[in-house]
Design a protein around this motif. Structure first.
Motif, PDB file in Angstrom:
ATOM      1  N   CYS A   1      -1.852   2.740  -5.131  1.00  0.00           N
ATOM      2  CA  CYS A   1      -0.982   1.834  -4.363  1.00  0.00           C
ATOM      3  C   CYS A   1      -0.287   0.843  -5.304  1.00  0.00           C
ATOM      4  CB  CYS A   1      -1.799   1.016  -3.372  1.00  0.00           C
ATOM      5  SG  CYS A   1      -2.557   1.957  -2.048  1.00  0.00           S
TER       6      CYS A   1
ATOM      7  N   ARG B   1      -7.874   3.732  -1.204  1.00  0.00           N
ATOM      8  CA  ARG B   1      -7.092   4.873  -1.690  1.00  0.00           C
ATOM      9  C   ARG B   1      -6.718   4.628  -3.157  1.00  0.00           C
ATOM     10  NH1 ARG B   1      -2.271   5.338   2.108  1.00  0.00           N
ATOM     11  NH2 ARG B   1      -2.030   3.234   1.267  1.00  0.00           N
TER      12      ARG B   1
ATOM     13  N   HIS C   1       0.816  -1.212   0.000  1.00  0.00           N
ATOM     14  CA  HIS C   1       0.000   0.000   0.000  1.00  0.00           C
ATOM     15  C   HIS C   1       0.854   1.268   0.000  1.00  0.00           C
ATOM     16  CE1 HIS C   1      -3.638  -2.314   0.069  1.00  0.00           C
ATOM     17  NE2 HIS C   1      -3.054  -3.088   0.967  1.00  0.00           N
TER      18      HIS C   1
ATOM     19  N   CYS D   1      -7.374   1.310  -5.287  1.00  0.00           N
ATOM     20  CA  CYS D   1      -6.870   0.130  -4.584  1.00  0.00           C
ATOM     21  C   CYS D   1      -7.967  -0.386  -3.657  1.00  0.00           C
ATOM     22  CB  CYS D   1      -5.632   0.532  -3.777  1.00  0.00           C
ATOM     23  SG  CYS D   1      -4.906  -0.842  -2.857  1.00  0.00           S
TER      24      CYS D   1
HETATM   25 ZN   LIG Z   1      -3.891   0.276  -1.132  1.00  0.00          ZN
END
Ligand SMILES: [Zn+2]
Length: 300
Positions: free
Chosen positions: A178, A175, A161, A171
């Motif tokens: 990543c 978010r 991440h 992701c």
């Molecule tokens: Zn992520």
């Protein structure tokens, strides 16, 4: 009476199946292994009960290692794992120690994989190494001076991440950009299907095979993802200057050819002081045993 063989029980808990095996403490060989569907264990103690019945009488069980999603080494609990039937915080270490009466270590699956490489695999003589697992998600485990890095709360090493592309692909963590959104098997498949508009299901290894045979979309997806992976690995090297990086997971273990491609993207992005010093290899642990070996390695 003949002395019973001392074994460690390695347990790899996944969303669908739980794999387990008894590993000889002396020879480090897998003595016996099996797996069960997770769906039958609606509570964690049910799994402990079942596995307790499985300990062969000719063995003396001396320890248990459990690799599980969101497994926390410090607390011995699984904490809010989204893909397991058990919700909230599950005190796995306590449940297993009460049932079996032997020391039990719990950690997340990537940390277990890293321990497996250190005890049984390529990283045996590399006290400073980085393990990356490129599967459904991207996990990682870091070893520094022969010790697994756990951090202040047991959650260190979530390199999957690391955000590597500003405003990049979404992701699973909620978010964007990543590494996992580019280098996991899932990400390779998603990118290929989006670009090709193909409907059928394929595997990440298929995407690699299509790249090998010159498919332009597979080439574009793989080159882009490998560029991002190589750059990310080069960045990670600056954290603890490892002598080795081990890659684990279907597509990264599809042969030397793919390792060479990743290595090229990695080396060219490395800071000069690290160039030529970090071995990039794929795991050589047998796929069918690696998770159970990794889990048991937590207790070696
Ligand atoms: Zn992520």
């Amino acid at each position: 009476m003949e002395k019973r063989k001392q074994v460690i029980l390695g347990i790899d808990i996944g969303g669908t199946n739980v794999a387990f095996g008894f590993i000889c403490k002396e020879s480090r060989a897998v003595e016996w292994k099996d797996s069960e569907a997770m769906i039958q264990f609606s509570e964690a103690w049910m799994l402990a009960d079942r596995l307790f019945q499985k300990v062969p009488p000719q063995f003396e069980l001396v320890g248990i290692g459990i690799g599980a999603p969101n497994g926390n080494y410090y607390t011995g609990s699984i904490e809010f794992a989204p893909n397991l039937p058990w919700k909230g915080v599950v005190p796995l270490k306590r449940i297993f120690e009460e049932k079996f009466g032997v020391p039990t270590v719990v950690s997340n699956d990537a940390n277990a994989a890293a321990c497996g490489e250190y005890v049984f695999g390529n990283a045996r003589n590399h006290p400073n190494f980085l393990m990356m697992t490129l599967g459904t998600g991207v996990g990682s485990g870091l070893f520094v001076d022969g010790k697994l890095v756990l951090g202040s709360d047991g959650m260190a090493g979530e390199l999957g991440h690391f955000m590597v592309v500003p405003n990049g692909r979404p992701c699973g963590c909620g978010r964007n950009g990543c590494l996992e959104a580019y280098a996991s098997s899932t990400a390779l498949i998603k990118q290929y299907l989006e670009k090709s508009k193909m409907q059928e299901t394929i595997s990440a290894r298929d995407v690699v095979e299509r790249w090998k045979s010159g498919d332009p979309i597979a080439t574009e997806v793989m080159q882009h993802s490998i560029e991002i992976l190589g750059m990310s690995l080069a960045n990670f090297v600056t954290i603890h200057s490892p002598s080795m990086i081990v890659l684990f997971g279907g597509w990264a273990q599809s042969g030397e050819w793919i390792i060479e491609k990743i290595n090229h993207a990695f080396e060219k992005n490395l800071l000069e002081i690290y160039r030529g010093k970090v071995m990039l290899v794929s795991s050589r642990l047998p796929g069918s045993d690696s998770a159970v070996l990794g889990a048991s390695a937590l207790s070696f």
